[in-house]
Design an enzyme around this catalytic site. Structure first.
Site, mmCIF file in Angstrom:
data_model
loop_
_atom_site.group_PDB
_atom_site.id
_atom_site.type_symbol
_atom_site.label_atom_id
_atom_site.label_comp_id
_atom_site.label_asym_id
_atom_site.label_seq_id
_atom_site.Cartn_x
_atom_site.Cartn_y
_atom_site.Cartn_z
ATOM 1 N N HIS A 87 0.817 -1.217 0.000
ATOM 2 C CA HIS A 87 0.000 0.000 0.000
ATOM 3 C C HIS A 87 0.852 1.269 0.000
ATOM 4 O O HIS A 87 0.357 2.342 -0.310
ATOM 5 C CB HIS A 87 -1.047 -0.013 1.127
ATOM 6 C CG HIS A 87 -0.529 0.224 2.500
ATOM 7 N ND1 HIS A 87 -0.179 -0.780 3.373
ATOM 8 C CD2 HIS A 87 -0.313 1.373 3.181
ATOM 9 C CE1 HIS A 87 0.212 -0.268 4.515
ATOM 10 N NE2 HIS A 87 0.145 1.031 4.433
ATOM 11 N N ASP A 223 1.380 -7.767 2.262
ATOM 12 C CA ASP A 223 1.427 -6.331 1.997
ATOM 13 C C ASP A 223 2.866 -5.837 1.786
ATOM 14 O O ASP A 223 3.428 -5.156 2.634
ATOM 15 C CB ASP A 223 0.764 -5.593 3.171
ATOM 16 C CG ASP A 223 0.425 -4.151 2.809
ATOM 17 O OD1 ASP A 223 0.940 -3.646 1.798
ATOM 18 O OD2 ASP A 223 -0.358 -3.536 3.550
ATOM 19 N N SER A 654 4.157 2.114 8.352
ATOM 20 C CA SER A 654 3.922 1.139 7.301
ATOM 21 C C SER A 654 5.211 0.922 6.545
ATOM 22 O O SER A 654 5.880 1.885 6.164
ATOM 23 C CB SER A 654 2.865 1.652 6.341
ATOM 24 O OG SER A 654 1.625 1.231 6.785
HETATM 25 N N1 ARG Z 1 -4.486 0.169 7.695
HETATM 26 C C1 ARG Z 1 -3.203 0.165 7.091
HETATM 27 C C2 ARG Z 1 -2.592 1.565 7.143
HETATM 28 O O1 ARG Z 1 -3.072 2.394 7.838
HETATM 29 C C3 ARG Z 1 -3.229 -0.395 5.716
HETATM 30 C C4 ARG Z 1 -3.934 0.414 4.691
HETATM 31 C C5 ARG Z 1 -3.877 -0.120 3.302
HETATM 32 N N2 ARG Z 1 -4.896 -1.097 3.052
HETATM 33 C C6 ARG Z 1 -6.172 -0.805 2.662
HETATM 34 N N3 ARG Z 1 -7.010 -1.789 2.493
HETATM 35 N N4 ARG Z 1 -6.585 0.410 2.436
HETATM 36 O O2 ARG Z 1 -1.959 2.093 6.270
HETATM 37 N N1 GLU Z 2 -0.996 1.079 7.707
HETATM 38 C C1 GLU Z 2 -0.359 2.149 8.417
HETATM 39 C C2 GLU Z 2 0.539 3.049 7.565
HETATM 40 O O1 GLU Z 2 0.277 3.288 6.421
HETATM 41 C C3 GLU Z 2 0.429 1.574 9.517
HETATM 42 C C4 GLU Z 2 -0.483 0.978 10.442
HETATM 43 C C5 GLU Z 2 -0.783 1.900 11.583
HETATM 44 O O2 GLU Z 2 -1.392 2.949 11.410
HETATM 45 O O3 GLU Z 2 -0.366 1.475 12.644
HETATM 46 O O4 GLU Z 2 1.487 3.617 8.039
#
Ligand code: ARG
Ligand code: GLU
Length: 723
Positions: A87, A223, A654
């Site tokens: 991502h 990921d 991330s």
């Molecule tokens: N929650 C994770 C973060 O904050 C992954 C986000 C990417 N994945 C998604 N399905 N949007 O970045």
């Molecule tokens: N998915 C998050 C990011 O893009 C990291 C996960 C979190 O927020 O802890 O940095």
């Protein structure tokens, strides 16, 4: 009896905090030796703080980069190969995708350096060294100064410091405030601008489970994506050129195939973006009841509109994939945040903490004078900012989702540039605007945008206090008797700023013609009225109260550090390099529900739904599963996929490496568990867990799924079966 209860509560709270603080914190690498090394070793770490951060010889920090300022990456080969999340690389993957070469759907693997794809605008930044410069920056700052006097003294000191600090010409100096600007640190950084895409799995692996699984455990997402840093012939930063060569790093991470088990020490090294751990309860309550709900409601509308188009149209699905994921990501997180704060009784805990704070302050005459009123003042200021904070969130969320206004804002900046700096400023700005629009239009669809306008401007007009609504918008909505679909039709018909060809042609004309075109466009006029209304009704007052709050938060921060001497404080995240550490473990999510800490490929297959847009599984992966063809990456006939631990992470982490006790790479951080997303505001060690993809799954996908063995050969793999 009453007093005993209260006393007991306080004791229990502090006992509990002593435990819960154990894994909490995002620590500055240069202070690890002083503040954390002992604890890290007691948790199992086998290397020293110097192996992590050392400015005299290559240390782990030299293998960590900020990727594009929004994610973290790490070097995993001697040829500048960078590992990060799928991502995080998604924008790049999307930019290279077309209906014929759909890398989002099919994945991408460069077979050689020559096939690696450049990404204008993407950069990586190394941290060369960090220094505590609090003394120099606060030199001459006095308690009597108001905020703007303080800031100009700080700026003056920073400028003097920049002029004298030792660095190479291609390095930069960054000075940042910590602990609400009670302390300042300086960073010498090195940025490389030629970063090329090397590989990414299909979304069905890299984003398996999509929004349904996002922020959730158990998780089964691979990921990850890979990039390579390119440098000039001298290995120094250089703008993109086909002649650039793969960068030779000072340090690259060693990979371990040993995996982790319950109770193992892990640490996550990276660039966490923003946390707010030191707010008073009144501010937390406002986030829970005012700000998060406002933002959630707007995003919900926006997502419904975009989703409908994406489901029907493959072209729009590609165009809007990255935007949609971004909107959805925070939308879901805020919901988890409110839920988590409620469930863990965050407000109650803050109350107990604040009562103890106040008791200690009042018992000490000096503290009583300087800190006696700070909590009350903060509470008052937060009460005062409430309507303005709501208006800010409403404005930002709505206006930023409607791309008609994005373009209007860009064009309008040309008028402003000309008015302020004449032809020269206009020329400079025009180049930026043209660049912006070149990237913008391929990802824009006016039909989607028109629908967004109709849905969101209805909220803008109807759900806000009247005085915050732009008079022109109000007037226009009356012309269609508040039928916003009809109004949207009119507004989009009366402007040509979303016609990319017309705009590009226009921008070639004389300055006067361009300015005239912009000034007379109806959409630009509407945008300006909305902006002006916001500035006069909200922004001025908001800034004034916020400045007061900033000062009070600074005092409150210092006060907490003075009053709770037994507690070790870490600064809130601010996108600077931090280390966080914890142990591998599951958690009790709710009554009768306990989660294990590992997932396997079997779980991917359990979730598999043929043809589904979130849970489909590529045929090749199914075949490898069936044959149990895991190579050296499986254990006991199973292939590990993801695991969790109690590392305190946030957005920006991330792509951060998860390292074991030896400092070897065992996983890649990419998310947090649903129950623990409130950790940005109130970390709770009993349920806050970060989610990592097991490095063995990453290597398995590269090796067995993608047949990209040449990449595996570049890596330094230790402590596991031979490949
Ligand atoms: N929650 C994770 C973060 O904050 C992954 C986000 C990417 N994945 C998604 N399905 N949007 O970045
Ligand atoms: N998915 C998050 C990011 O893009 C990291 C996960 C979190 O927020 O802890 O940095």
């Amino acid at each position: 009896m009453k007093y005993l209860n209260k006393f007991l509560l306080v004791i229990i709270f502090f006992l509990y905090s002593a435990i819960s603080f154990a894994n909490e914190g995002m620590w500055l690498p240069l202070l690890l030796e002083k503040l954390n090394e002992k604890e890290m070793k007691s948790l199992g770490m086998k290397i020293s703080a110097k192996d992590i951060y050392n400015i005299n010889s290559g240390s782990l920090k030299d293998a960590i980069v900020s990727l594009g300022g929004f994610c973290t990456g790490e070097i995993i080969s001697g040829k500048g190969l960078v590992l990060t999340n799928h991502h995080c690389g998604f924008d790049a993957v999307q930019n290279h995708s077309t209906l014929e070469h759909n890398y989002i759907r099919d994945g991408f693997w460069a077979k050689s350096n020559r096939e690696e794809l450049p990404n204008p605008g993407l950069f990586v930044t190394f941290i060369v060294r960090i220094e505590d410069v609090t003394k120099q920056i606060l030199n001459g700052v006095t308690a009597a100064m108001n905020e703007s006097e303080r800031q100009s003294q700080v700026d003056k000191n920073a400028e003097a410091l920049r002029a004298t600090v030792k660095k190479e010409s291609y390095q930069k100096v960054l000075i940042r405030g910590f602990f609400e600007n009670n302390q300042y640190f300086l960073f010498i950084t090195e940025t490389y601008n030629d970063v090329r895409l090397v590989g990414a799995p299909p979304s069905a692996i890299g984003n398996f489970g999509k929004d349904t699984d996002n922020w959730m455990w158990p998780r089964h997402t691979g990921d990850f994506s890979m990039f390579r840093i390119y440098a000039g012939k001298d290995n120094k930063p250089a703008d993109y050129s086909p002649d650039n060569i793969p960068y030779t790093p000072k340090k690259s991470l060693t990979i371990s195939l040993n995996g982790v088990k319950a109770g193992d020490f892990t640490m996550v090294f990276g660039f966490p973006g923003r946390t707010m751990e030191y707010l008073p309860g009144s501010a937390v309550e406002q986030i829970m009841t005012v700000n998060d709900p406002a933002k959630i409601s707007i995003r919900e509308k926006a997502l419904t509109v975009i989703d409908e188009f994406m489901r029907k149209d493959e072209q729009i699905r590609i165009q809007y994939a990255s935007k949609y994921a971004g909107i959805q990501n925070a939308y879901k997180k805020w919901q988890g945040e409110v839920l988590g704060l409620t469930r863990t009784g965050a407000l109650g805990k803050k109350k107990v903490y604040e009562a103890e704070f106040q008791k200690r302050v009042l018992a000490n005459p000096q503290w009583k004078t300087s800190y006696g009123a700070v909590l009350q003042d903060l509470n008052n200021a937060y009460a005062e900012i409430k309507p303005y904070g709501f208006a800010r969130d409403y404005y930002n969320e709505i206006i930023s989702k409607i791309e008609l206004f994005t373009v209007a804002g860009q064009l309008n900046s040309l008028v402003n540039a000309f008015d302020q700096g004449g032809e020269a400023a206009y020329g400079k700005r025009k180049k930026e605007v043209t660049d912006f629009l070149t990237h913008f239009f391929p990802e824009h669809n006016s039909q989607v945008d028109k629908k967004l306008f109709a849905a969101l401007m209805k909220m803008y007009v109807e759900d806000q206090p009247k005085e915050n609504v732009s008079p022109l918008m109000k007037e226009r909505s009356l012309t269609t008797t508040e039928d916003f679909e009809k109004l949207a039709e009119k507004v989009y018909n009366e402007t040509s700023i979303l016609d990319s060809k017309a705009v590009n042609e226009k921008l070639q004309q004389s300055t006067n013609d361009v300015l005239n075109f912009i000034r007379t466009d109806n959409a630009v006029k509407l945008f300006n009225d909305i902006l002006k209304t916001y500035q006069s009704q909200v922004q001025g007052k908001l800034n004034e109260i916020q400045t007061r709050i900033n000062k009070l938060q600074r005092t409150y921060m210092q006060a907490q550090m003075d009053v709770f001497k037994e507690r070790k404080f870490y600064p809130d995240a601010n996108s600077t390099l931090r280390m966080t550490y914890g142990t591998v473990k599951g958690y009790e999510a709710r009554d009768a529900v306990t989660y294990d800490f590992y997932t396997y490929l079997d779980g991917v297959m359990e979730k598999y739904k043929p043809g589904d847009y979130e849970f489909d599984v590529p045929e090749k992966l199914r075949a490898l599963y069936k044959a149990k063809d895991y190579g050296p990456y499986g254990v006991g006939g199973k292939l590990p996929v993801c695991f969790i631990a109690s590392n305190h992470t946030t957005g920006g982490n991330s792509g951060s490496p998860a390292l074991n006790a030896n400092g070897h790479l065992v996983g890649l951080n990419f998310d947090r568990v649903w129950e623990g997303t409130m950790s940005d505001i109130n970390y709770d060690a009993s349920i806050c867990r970060n989610i990592m993809v097991d490095i063995r799954y990453v290597l398995f996908i590269i090796d067995k799924f993608a047949d990209a063995k040449h990449l595996i050969k570049e890596m330094n793999i230790a402590g596991g079966p031979k490949i």
